[in-house]
Motif scaffolding. Sequence first.
Motif, PDB file in Angstrom:
ATOM      1  N   MET A   1       0.852  -1.105   0.051  1.00  0.00           N
ATOM      2  CA  MET A   1      -0.011   0.142  -0.138  1.00  0.00           C
ATOM      3  C   MET A   1       0.826   1.344  -0.065  1.00  0.00           C
ATOM      4  SD  MET A   1      -2.957   0.461   2.516  1.00  0.00           S
ATOM      5  CE  MET A   1      -4.259  -0.756   2.438  1.00  0.00           C
ATOM      6  N   LYS A   2       0.841   2.154  -1.069  1.00  0.00           N
ATOM      7  CA  LYS A   2       1.496   3.405  -1.235  1.00  0.00           C
ATOM      8  C   LYS A   2       0.883   4.386  -0.117  1.00  0.00           C
ATOM      9  CE  LYS A   2       3.446   3.885  -5.209  1.00  0.00           C
ATOM     10  NZ  LYS A   2       3.697   4.139  -6.490  1.00  0.00           N
ATOM     11  N   LYS A   3       1.582   4.828   0.706  1.00  0.00           N
ATOM     12  CA  LYS A   3       0.911   5.899   1.546  1.00  0.00           C
ATOM     13  C   LYS A   3       2.233   7.134   1.926  1.00  0.00           C
ATOM     14  CE  LYS A   3      -2.155   3.314   4.108  1.00  0.00           C
ATOM     15  NZ  LYS A   3      -2.590   2.742   5.576  1.00  0.00           N
ATOM     16  N   ARG A   4       1.695   8.378   1.670  1.00  0.00           N
ATOM     17  CA  ARG A   4       2.658   9.320   2.079  1.00  0.00           C
ATOM     18  C   ARG A   4       3.719   9.420   1.226  1.00  0.00           C
ATOM     19  NH1 ARG A   4       2.132  11.763   7.395  1.00  0.00           N
ATOM     20  NH2 ARG A   4       0.246  11.011   8.301  1.00  0.00           N
ATOM     21  N   ILE A   5       3.560   9.122  -0.185  1.00  0.00           N
ATOM     22  CA  ILE A   5       4.388   9.422  -1.344  1.00  0.00           C
ATOM     23  C   ILE A   5       4.658  11.073  -1.510  1.00  0.00           C
ATOM     24  CG2 ILE A   5       5.415   8.681  -3.401  1.00  0.00           C
ATOM     25  CD1 ILE A   5       5.151   6.594  -1.352  1.00  0.00           C
ATOM     26  N   ASN A   6       5.920  11.402  -1.156  1.00  0.00           N
ATOM     27  CA  ASN A   6       5.538  13.044  -1.097  1.00  0.00           C
ATOM     28  C   ASN A   6       6.156  13.727  -2.380  1.00  0.00           C
ATOM     29  OD1 ASN A   6       4.736  13.168   1.471  1.00  0.00           O
ATOM     30  ND2 ASN A   6       6.393  13.316   2.429  1.00  0.00           N
ATOM     31  N   PHE A   7       7.003  13.092  -3.139  1.00  0.00           N
ATOM     32  CA  PHE A   7       7.498  13.566  -4.257  1.00  0.00           C
ATOM     33  C   PHE A   7       7.978  12.508  -5.243  1.00  0.00           C
ATOM     34  CE2 PHE A   7      10.864  12.706  -1.058  1.00  0.00           C
ATOM     35  CZ  PHE A   7      11.678  11.859  -1.893  1.00  0.00           C
ATOM     36  N   ARG A   8       8.329  12.951  -6.529  1.00  0.00           N
ATOM     37  CA  ARG A   8       8.626  12.008  -7.631  1.00  0.00           C
ATOM     38  C   ARG A   8      10.328  11.809  -7.674  1.00  0.00           C
ATOM     39  NH1 ARG A   8       5.098  15.622  -8.886  1.00  0.00           N
ATOM     40  NH2 ARG A   8       3.041  14.756 -10.092  1.00  0.00           N
ATOM     41  N   LYS A   9      10.602  10.549  -7.898  1.00  0.00           N
ATOM     42  CA  LYS A   9      12.205  10.216  -7.848  1.00  0.00           C
ATOM     43  C   LYS A   9      12.541  10.412  -9.246  1.00  0.00           C
ATOM     44  CE  LYS A   9      11.722   6.990  -4.171  1.00  0.00           C
ATOM     45  NZ  LYS A   9      12.061   5.618  -3.552  1.00  0.00           N
ATOM     46  N   LEU A  10      11.735  10.439 -10.146  1.00  0.00           N
ATOM     47  CA  LEU A  10      12.172  10.987 -11.600  1.00  0.00           C
ATOM     48  C   LEU A  10      13.628  10.058 -12.231  1.00  0.00           C
ATOM     49  CD1 LEU A  10      12.173  14.587 -11.212  1.00  0.00           C
ATOM     50  CD2 LEU A  10      10.474  13.314 -12.130  1.00  0.00           C
ATOM     51  N   GLY A  11      13.673   8.934 -11.532  1.00  0.00           N
ATOM     52  CA  GLY A  11      14.594   8.202 -11.998  1.00  0.00           C
ATOM     53  C   GLY A  11      16.058   8.317 -11.779  1.00  0.00           C
ATOM     54  N   ARG A  12      16.330   9.091 -10.675  1.00  0.00           N
ATOM     55  CA  ARG A  12      17.626   9.652 -10.361  1.00  0.00           C
ATOM     56  C   ARG A  12      17.686   9.320  -8.656  1.00  0.00           C
ATOM     57  NH1 ARG A  12      15.427  12.035 -14.262  1.00  0.00           N
ATOM     58  NH2 ARG A  12      16.714  13.243 -15.897  1.00  0.00           N
ATOM     59  N   THR A  13      19.153   9.723  -8.438  1.00  0.00           N
ATOM     60  CA  THR A  13      19.735   9.611  -7.042  1.00  0.00           C
ATOM     61  C   THR A  13      19.054  10.784  -6.500  1.00  0.00           C
ATOM     62  OG1 THR A  13      21.613  10.519  -7.556  1.00  0.00           O
ATOM     63  CG2 THR A  13      21.387   8.143  -7.347  1.00  0.00           C
ATOM     64  N   SER A  14      19.001  11.230  -5.233  1.00  0.00           N
ATOM     65  CA  SER A  14      18.600  12.275  -4.558  1.00  0.00           C
ATOM     66  C   SER A  14      19.510  13.431  -4.812  1.00  0.00           C
ATOM     67  CB  SER A  14      18.240  12.196  -3.244  1.00  0.00           C
ATOM     68  OG  SER A  14      19.610  11.723  -2.564  1.00  0.00           O
ATOM     69  N   ALA A  15      20.790  13.092  -4.726  1.00  0.00           N
ATOM     70  CA  ALA A  15      21.566  14.300  -5.030  1.00  0.00           C
ATOM     71  C   ALA A  15      21.607  14.595  -6.822  1.00  0.00           C
ATOM     72  CB  ALA A  15      22.802  13.747  -5.012  1.00  0.00           C
ATOM     73  N   HIS A  16      21.360  13.915  -7.572  1.00  0.00           N
ATOM     74  CA  HIS A  16      21.154  14.219  -9.028  1.00  0.00           C
ATOM     75  C   HIS A  16      19.971  14.826  -9.097  1.00  0.00           C
ATOM     76  CE1 HIS A  16      20.970  12.755 -13.430  1.00  0.00           C
ATOM     77  NE2 HIS A  16      21.311  14.097 -13.339  1.00  0.00           N
ATOM     78  N   ARG A  17      18.731  14.466  -8.477  1.00  0.00           N
ATOM     79  CA  ARG A  17      17.421  14.881  -8.763  1.00  0.00           C
ATOM     80  C   ARG A  17      17.479  16.773  -8.115  1.00  0.00           C
ATOM     81  NH1 ARG A  17      14.870  11.157  -6.514  1.00  0.00           N
ATOM     82  NH2 ARG A  17      15.145  11.885  -4.353  1.00  0.00           N
ATOM     83  N   TRP A  18      18.041  16.798  -7.031  1.00  0.00           N
ATOM     84  CA  TRP A  18      17.996  18.104  -6.381  1.00  0.00           C
ATOM     85  C   TRP A  18      19.064  18.738  -7.077  1.00  0.00           C
ATOM     86  CZ3 TRP A  18      15.370  20.714  -3.971  1.00  0.00           C
ATOM     87  CH2 TRP A  18      15.832  22.212  -3.149  1.00  0.00           C
ATOM     88  N   ALA A  19      20.181  18.389  -7.519  1.00  0.00           N
ATOM     89  CA  ALA A  19      20.905  19.299  -8.401  1.00  0.00           C
ATOM     90  C   ALA A  19      20.139  19.784  -9.657  1.00  0.00           C
ATOM     91  CB  ALA A  19      22.271  18.392  -8.965  1.00  0.00           C
ATOM     92  N   MET A  20      19.397  18.673 -10.370  1.00  0.00           N
ATOM     93  CA  MET A  20      18.657  19.054 -11.584  1.00  0.00           C
ATOM     94  C   MET A  20      17.734  20.140 -11.159  1.00  0.00           C
ATOM     95  SD  MET A  20      16.065  16.495 -13.639  1.00  0.00           S
ATOM     96  CE  MET A  20      15.161  16.407 -12.264  1.00  0.00           C
ATOM     97  N   LEU A  21      16.820  19.950 -10.125  1.00  0.00           N
ATOM     98  CA  LEU A  21      15.771  20.827  -9.829  1.00  0.00           C
ATOM     99  C   LEU A  21      16.410  22.226  -9.315  1.00  0.00           C
ATOM    100  CD1 LEU A  21      13.523  18.803  -7.419  1.00  0.00           C
ATOM    101  CD2 LEU A  21      13.004  19.650  -9.866  1.00  0.00           C
ATOM    102  N   ARG A  22      17.532  22.339  -8.794  1.00  0.00           N
ATOM    103  CA  ARG A  22      18.068  23.771  -8.619  1.00  0.00           C
ATOM    104  C   ARG A  22      18.673  24.164 -10.120  1.00  0.00           C
ATOM    105  NH1 ARG A  22      23.113  23.059  -4.947  1.00  0.00           N
ATOM    106  NH2 ARG A  22      23.135  25.420  -5.061  1.00  0.00           N
ATOM    107  N   ASN A  23      19.250  23.627 -10.973  1.00  0.00           N
ATOM    108  CA  ASN A  23      19.361  24.155 -12.346  1.00  0.00           C
ATOM    109  C   ASN A  23      18.228  24.681 -12.840  1.00  0.00           C
ATOM    110  OD1 ASN A  23      22.213  23.733 -12.152  1.00  0.00           O
ATOM    111  ND2 ASN A  23      22.144  21.662 -12.968  1.00  0.00           N
TER     112      ASN A  23
END
Length: 151
Positions: A1-23
């Motif tokens: 059961m999927k509960k409290r899923i807060n964000f999309r992972k976008l097929g990336r590690t958290s560091a890569h995802r955060w760097a991409m969103l900052r850019n």
Amino acid sequence: MKKRINFRKLGRTSAHRWAMLRNMVTSLIYHERIVTTLPKAKELRRVAEKVITQAKDNTLHSRRLADRIVREKPALTKLFEILGPRYKDREGGYTRVLKLSKNRAGDNADMAVIEYVDRPGEVRAARPPKGRILNALDDVLEEVGIKSIRK
């Protein structure tokens, strides 16, 4: 059961995802309109709205918080001197995500445009903030000679 899923992972590690969103948020501040995939645009909306809210505050603390996200100093300056004052009356909803009709050619991914509302040269005008509507109504009533009951 999927509960409290807060964000999309976008097929990336958290560091890569955060760097991409900052850019992407830095590019959005510069250009005020960018084309990307639909899931990325929806995730970018969360970050962009938070940065604009910090820019509306315009304190040293909010500037330092935004500096953690925005990559370049000119973008940070534009954020606090142009975008922050532009949205001082608006209580949220600073961005608009429009899904494009054509998918990306290579992998058929859903594409979208994310843009700031109330920007010069936009195709579709945004609904004005509630405070601006009430102030305009008061101005019209005063011209006619009717006193406002809000004042």
